[in-house]
Design an enzyme around this catalytic site. Structure first.
Site, PDB file in Angstrom:
ATOM      1  N   CYS A   1       3.760  11.576   6.616  1.00  0.00           N
ATOM      2  CA  CYS A   1       3.093  12.225   7.743  1.00  0.00           C
ATOM      3  C   CYS A   1       4.111  12.594   8.822  1.00  0.00           C
ATOM      4  O   CYS A   1       4.001  13.645   9.462  1.00  0.00           O
ATOM      5  CB  CYS A   1       2.003  11.326   8.304  1.00  0.00           C
TER       6      CYS A   1
ATOM      7  N   GLY B   1      15.568  -8.270  -4.839  1.00  0.00           N
ATOM      8  CA  GLY B   1      15.996  -7.047  -5.529  1.00  0.00           C
ATOM      9  C   GLY B   1      16.156  -7.164  -7.034  1.00  0.00           C
ATOM     10  O   GLY B   1      16.793  -6.315  -7.639  1.00  0.00           O
ATOM     11  N   LYS B   2      15.532  -8.160  -7.652  1.00  0.00           N
ATOM     12  CA  LYS B   2      15.700  -8.335  -9.104  1.00  0.00           C
ATOM     13  C   LYS B   2      15.042  -7.165  -9.864  1.00  0.00           C
ATOM     14  O   LYS B   2      15.656  -6.557 -10.735  1.00  0.00           O
ATOM     15  CB  LYS B   2      15.080  -9.677  -9.545  1.00  0.00           C
TER      16      LYS B   2
ATOM     17  N   GLY C   1      11.782 -10.935  -3.565  1.00  0.00           N
ATOM     18  CA  GLY C   1      12.080  -9.801  -2.672  1.00  0.00           C
ATOM     19  C   GLY C   1      13.557  -9.510  -2.520  1.00  0.00           C
ATOM     20  O   GLY C   1      13.951  -8.659  -1.722  1.00  0.00           O
TER      21      GLY C   1
HETATM   22  N1  LIG Z   1       9.112   1.505  -3.581  1.00  0.00           N
HETATM   23  C1  LIG Z   1       9.648   0.756  -2.616  1.00  0.00           C
HETATM   24  N2  LIG Z   1       9.889   1.297  -1.406  1.00  0.00           N
HETATM   25  C2  LIG Z   1      10.456   0.562  -0.425  1.00  0.00           C
HETATM   26  N3  LIG Z   1      10.805  -0.715  -0.560  1.00  0.00           N
HETATM   27  C3  LIG Z   1      10.592  -1.318  -1.718  1.00  0.00           C
HETATM   28  C4  LIG Z   1      10.000  -0.617  -2.823  1.00  0.00           C
HETATM   29  N4  LIG Z   1       9.902  -1.463  -3.864  1.00  0.00           N
HETATM   30  C5  LIG Z   1      10.418  -2.633  -3.448  1.00  0.00           C
HETATM   31  N5  LIG Z   1      10.819  -2.541  -2.162  1.00  0.00           N
HETATM   32  C6  LIG Z   1      11.475  -3.591  -1.378  1.00  0.00           C
HETATM   33  O1  LIG Z   1      12.718  -3.868  -1.985  1.00  0.00           O
HETATM   34  C7  LIG Z   1      12.989  -5.255  -1.930  1.00  0.00           C
HETATM   35  C8  LIG Z   1      13.304  -5.771  -3.338  1.00  0.00           C
HETATM   36  O2  LIG Z   1      12.108  -5.692  -4.118  1.00  0.00           O
HETATM   37  P1  LIG Z   1      12.086  -6.187  -5.630  1.00  0.00           P
HETATM   38  O3  LIG Z   1      10.745  -5.889  -6.178  1.00  0.00           O
HETATM   39  O4  LIG Z   1      13.261  -5.643  -6.330  1.00  0.00           O
HETATM   40  O5  LIG Z   1      12.259  -7.758  -5.420  1.00  0.00           O
HETATM   41  P2  LIG Z   1      12.209  -8.925  -6.497  1.00  0.00           P
HETATM   42  O6  LIG Z   1      13.450  -9.727  -6.285  1.00  0.00           O
HETATM   43  O7  LIG Z   1      11.976  -8.397  -7.850  1.00  0.00           O
HETATM   44  O8  LIG Z   1      10.938  -9.727  -5.973  1.00  0.00           O
HETATM   45  P3  LIG Z   1       9.920 -10.666  -6.789  1.00  0.00           P
HETATM   46  O9  LIG Z   1      10.710 -11.851  -7.307  1.00  0.00           O
HETATM   47  O10 LIG Z   1       8.946 -11.063  -5.750  1.00  0.00           O
HETATM   48  O11 LIG Z   1       9.323  -9.828  -7.876  1.00  0.00           O
HETATM   49  C9  LIG Z   1      11.789  -5.912  -1.291  1.00  0.00           C
HETATM   50  O12 LIG Z   1      12.092  -6.153   0.056  1.00  0.00           O
HETATM   51  C10 LIG Z   1      10.690  -4.870  -1.399  1.00  0.00           C
HETATM   52  O13 LIG Z   1       9.821  -4.971  -0.311  1.00  0.00           O
END
Ligand SMILES: Nc1ncnc2c1ncn2[C@@H]1O[C@H](COP(=O)(O)OP(=O)(O)OP(=O)(O)O)[C@@H](O)[C@H]1O
Length: 725
Positions: free
Chosen positions: A26, A525-526, A523
C-alpha cells in the site's frame, strides 16, 4: 525537458487511483499516486523493481526514505482530525495502523481518499476517525524531480499470448456475418416494394411473390445466424481452453514469492479475468465488426433516401456516443472497485473455510460472519453504484431515442405530404434508421466494453507479465551425473531492503553423502537457509553451487530433479494415499511406493486402513494424525529418488523411538541430508551440525558462519563426528 515543463500552475492535475497488487504494497501504491499527481507517472512494477518489499510491507520511516528516493520531500506530521483540511494535498495518511491511503480533498462534509486497497472512497469525518491513526505525510517534489509520461498500455496481444486457429475462425465468422448482412439489408427494401407497388396497384400476385421472398429471406437468415452462433461457440470454447492453459502454465512457473505476497482470492480473480477477456474478444469482436458493417450499409441507404433525415439520425447517435464517453471514467472506477472487493470477499470466504476448526474453537463465528457481511455490503454497494450509473444513462438515452424517433417521423411525414418521399420509402427509411441506431449504439457499447477490458487486462497482466523463475539449464550430457554436494559462498540474504540480514556472509560446504543438522533458536533463519539452498529464494550477495555448478547455471528444474523435500508448510492433495506418495504419477511404481512407505515407517499403518493405499485424503481434512501426515510426506519425498534430502521439522510430531527408526532407515539410503530440527536426538543423528544461533542481524563475524565448534558446544555427544567448514 523544457524549462516550461517544470512550471506548475496546478491546473488539470489529477490524482490517479492505483490499486495495490501485493498484500503489503500500500505504501508503494500511495507513492505512485502522489508521483502521478505531480506529473511523474509510474506503475507498481516500476516501483517494485526499485524497492524490494517483504511480506511485512513498509513502516513510516521506510515510507519517508522511499519518498526521498523518488525525489519527493516527505514530512511526517501528527494531525488532529479537525486539522486534516489544513494538510497540503495529496497527503498520505497512516490508516488502521497497518495501511496507508492518500488524502485527496477535505470538504465540509466529506473526506475524499484514494485507498490503494479498493480505490477512491468518500468518507464522513466519523469514518475517518475510525481509520486514521493521526500520522500524516505531506509530500512535494524536490529538485531533481522529473515529470514522466505514462508508459504505453499493455496490448491485448501481449496479455493473450499465442493462440492457434484464431484468425481462421474469425474469418469464417466474418464471412457468415457478411451473408447475414446482405439478407438483413434486403428486408426493408422488399417492404417498400409491397407498400408502394403491390398495395397501391392492388397486384395480389406480386404481393404473394414478395411475401414468399420475405419468408425465404427469413429462413435463410435464421439458418445462417445459427451457423454463425455455432462457430462463435466453437471459437470461444477452444480459445478459452488454450488461453487458460497458457495462463496456468505461466502461473505454475512463477516464483513462490509471487504467491506469498498475494491473497488467494485475488490471484483467483486475476486468473478469472481470462474468461471475461475471452468472452469480449470473441463475441464482442465479431458483433463489433458486424455492427460496423451493417451500420455503414444502413447509413448509406439512409442518405440515399433522404439526406436531411439521415443527418438528424447521425447527430442523435453522436450525442449517444458523447453520453457514453462521459460516463466511462466513473463506470470504470466503480467497476474496478467492485472487482477488487469481490476478490477480497472470496479471500475472506476461503480463509474462513480453511480455518473453520480454529474459528469454532475460539467461538469466533459471529465475528467472522459480521466481517463477511460487512464486505458483502461493500460489494453490494459498488454493484448498486454501477446500476445507478447504468439506470441514469438509460433514462437519458431513452429520452434521446424518443426525441429522435418523433422528429424523424414528423419531418419524414412532411416530406411524404410534399411528395419528396413515398409512404413505402418512409417506412423503409424508418426501418433502416432503426437498424442503424441499434447497430451504432451497440458498436459504441462494444467500444466501451473494449475500453473497460483494460481493467481485466491490467489485472491479468500481474500474472502473465511477472517474469517466471529463471531456469537456464546447464548444457551437459544427459548421463553426466551432478555431484550431490552443496556449497554456499559468502551468501547474504534479507527479505527486503531496510530489514535486517537473516543470513549474513555465510560460507559452507556440504559434501555428497553428508548429513547435516541446521540448529539454532526459532526465527534465526533455518528455513530461510533451506529455501536459499533450494533456489526458492535468491541470495542478495554470494552464490549457491550444486556439485560445483552455480545454481543459476544448473537451472532450477534440473536441480529439483535431484532433491527431495519435506517443508514445514507441505500439505497433502485431494486424492488417495498412493496418489499422494507418488505425487499423482501416471504410471506409479508400486514396489517403490511400498519401499518408500516402509522407509518412512508408514507402510504398516496404511495397510491397516480399510482401503489401504487407496484411502482418500483431502486438502481440507483427512483421517491421519499429524505424525502420520509427516510420514506420508517423507515417503513422498523419498519416492522421488532424491540424491539430496531436505527435511524442515519433518519429524517434529513423531515420538523419539519412531524418529530414530526413520532416521536409521533414511541413513541407509546414503543420501546427502540437510535437516532442521530442534530436538537434540534428531540433531545428534547427523554427523555435522551447523548452528545459526548467532545469525541475528549484525552479529555475524566478518568471516561468516562457522559450524562444528558450535555444534560441539551445543551437543557434546556429537563432538567426534562434527566437522567444521
Ligand atoms: N516472507 C518473509 N518476509 C519477511 N520476513 C520473513 C519472511 N519469512 C520469514 N521471515 C523472518 O525471517 C526470520 C527467519 O525466519 P525462518 O523461518 O527462516 O526461521 P527459522 O529459524 O526456520 O524459525 P523456526 O525454527 O521457528 O521455524 C524470522 O525473523 C522471520 O520472521
Amino acid at each position: 525537458m523544457l524549462v516550461t515543463d517544470r512550471l506548475e500552475f496546478g491546473w488539470g492535475r489529477v490524482l490517479p487511483s492505483i490499486l495495490q497488487t501485493e498484500a503489503a504494497e500500500c505504501g508503494l501504491a500511495c507513492l505512485a499516486m502522489v508521483l502521478g499527481f505531480f506529473g511523474h507517472h509510474t506503475d507498481l512494477s516500476d516501483l517494485r523493481r526499485k524497492f524490494s518489499l517483504s511480506l511485512r510491507g513498509m513502516n513510516a520511516a521506510q515510507l519517508v526514505e522511499a519518498a526521498g528516493r523518488v525525489d519527493l520531500a516527505c514530512r511526517a506530521l501528527r494531525v488532529e482530525l479537525d486539522r486534516l483540511k489544513d494538510l497540503a494535498t495529496p497527503a498520505i495518511l497512516h490508516w488502521e495502523f497497518n495501511h496507508f491511503v492518500v488524502l485527496k480533498r477535505v470538504t465540509p462534509r466529506h473526506v475524499h481518499i484514494h485507498d490503494p486497497a479498493v480505490g477512491p472512497r468518500r468518507l464522513t469525518l466519523e469514518d475517518v476517525s475510525k481509520g486514521f491513526t493521526g500520522v500524516a505525510f505531506e509530500l512535494a517534489p524536490s529538485l531533481p524531480f522529473r515529470k514522466r509520461r505514462l508508459k504505453p498500455r499493455l496490448s491485448l496481444r501481449a496479455t493473450i499470448g499465442k493462440i492457434h486457429g484464431l484468425k481462421r475462425s474469425l474469418l469464417q465468422i466474418l464471412m457468415l456475418a457478411l451473408v447475414l448482412e446482405a439478407f438483413t439489408l434486403a428486408g426493408p427494401w422488399l417492404t417498400q416494394w409491397i407498400i408502394d407497388d403491390a398495395l397501391v396497384s392492388g397486384d395480389g400476385d406480386l404481393l404473394t411473390v414478395i411475401a414468399l421472398a420475405l419468408l425465404l429471406l427469413g429462413v435463410v437468415r435464421v439458418a445462417v445466424g445459427a451457423v454463425r452462433s455455432w462457430v462463435i461457440v466453437h471459437l470461444s470454447t477452444t480459445l478459452n481452453l488454450q488461453w487458460s492453459a497458457n495462463t496456468m502454465d505461466h502461473l505454475l512457473r512463477l516464483p513462490v514469492s509471487y504467491f506469498e505476497k498475494r491473497h488467494m482470492g485475488d490471484v483467483l480473480s486475476r486468473f478469472g479475468a481470462t474468461s471475461v477477456i475471452q468472452q469480449t474478444v470473441t463475441t464482442g469482436f465479431v458483433s463489433a465488426v458486424l455492427d460496423g458493417l451493417l451500420a455503414t450499409a444502413t447509413l448509406a441507404m439512409m442518405f440515399l433516401y433522404d439526406v436531411a433525415l439521415a443527418a438528424i439520425v447521425v447527430v442523435a447517435v453522436m450525442l449517444y456516443a458523447l453520453l457514453r464517453t462521459l460516463r466511462y471514467e466513473a463506470l470504470r472506477s466503480v467497476s474496478e472497485g467492485q472487482i477488487v472487493r469481490m476478490a477480497k470477499l472470496q479471500t475472506r470466504l476461503m480463509e474462513t473455510i480453511h480455518g473453520i476448526e480454529t474459528i469454532k474453537l475460539f467461538n469466533r463465528q459471529p465475528d467472522r460472519k459480521a466481517r463477511y457481511v460487512k464486505l458483502s455490503v461493500d460489494v453490494a454497494n459498488t454493484g448498486v453504484a454501477v446500476q445507478r450509473l447504468t439506470l441514469a444513462f438509460q433514462a437519458v438515452n431513452g429520452l434521446l431515442v424518443a426525441a429522435e424517433g418523433a422528429f424523424v417521423l414528423w419531418l419524414g411525414s412532411r416530406s411524404v405530404l410534399g411528395g419528396a418521399l413515398t409512404v413505402g420509402m418512409l417506412v423503409a427509411f424508418v426501418s433502416y434508421k432503426d437498424q442503424f441506431t441499434t447497430r451504432v449504439c451497440s458498436l459504441i457499447d462494444r467500444a466501451i466494453e473494449f475500453a473497460m477490458l483494460r481493467i481485466h487486462t491490467e489485472r491479468l497482466s500481474d500474472i502473465v507479465l511477472t517474469p517466471p523463475e529463471a531456469d537456464q539449464s546447464f548444457e551437459m550430457a544427459g548421463d553426466q551425473q551432478i555431484e550431490a554436494s552443496i556449497e554456499l559462498r559468502n551468501v547474504r540474504f534479507r527479505y527486503s531492503e531496510g530489514e535486517p540480514w537473516i543470513i549474513d556472509g555465510l560460507s559452507l560446504t556440504i559434501d555428497s553423502g553428508d548429513s547435516v543438522a541446521l540448529a539454532g533458536p526459532s526465527g534465526c533463519g533455518k528455513t530461510t537457509l533451506i529455501k536459499l539452498m533450494l533456489g526458492l529464494l535468491e541470495p542478495e550477495e554470494g552464490e549457491v553451487l550444486i556439485g560445483g555448478i552455480p545454481l543459476a547455471r544448473l537451472g532450477l528444474r534440473r536441480y529439483r530433479e535431484l532433491v527431495g523435500t519435506v517443508m514445514q508448510s507441505d500439505r497433502l492433495f485431494a486424492g488417495s494415499l498412493a496418489d499422494n506418495i507418488t505425487f499423482f504419477d501416471a504410471v506409479p511404481d508400486h514396489t517403490r511406493l511400498a519401499a518408500c512407505a516402509k522407509a518412512a515407517c508408514i507402510h504398516d499403518t496404511i495397510l491397516k486402513m480399510p482401503m489401504g493405499y487407496h484411502t482418500l485424503v483431502g486438502d481440507m481434512g483427512n483421517a491421519l494424525s499429524g505424525g502420520q501426515v509427516q510420514r506420508v510426506l517423507l515417503a513422498r519425498a523419498l519416492y522421488k529418488r532424491p540424491r539430496v534430502l531436505f527435511l524442515d521439522e519433518a519429524t517434529s510430531h513423531l515420538d523419539a523411538a519412531l524418529e530414530r527408526e526413520i532416521s536409521a532407515c533414511v541413513a541407509r539410503l546414503g543420501l546427502t541430508r540437510i535437516i532442521v530440527a530442534h530436538r537434540p536426538e534428531t540433531v545428534r543423528s547427523c554427523n555435522r551440525v551447523i548452528d545459526l544461533g548467532e545469525c541475528v542481524a549484525g552479529s555475524r563475524p566478518a568471516g561468516g558462519h562457522r559450524s562444528g565448534d558450535v555444534g560441539r558446544r551445543l551437543y557434546p555427544s556429537t563432538a567426534n563426528d562434527t566437522t567444521g567448514t
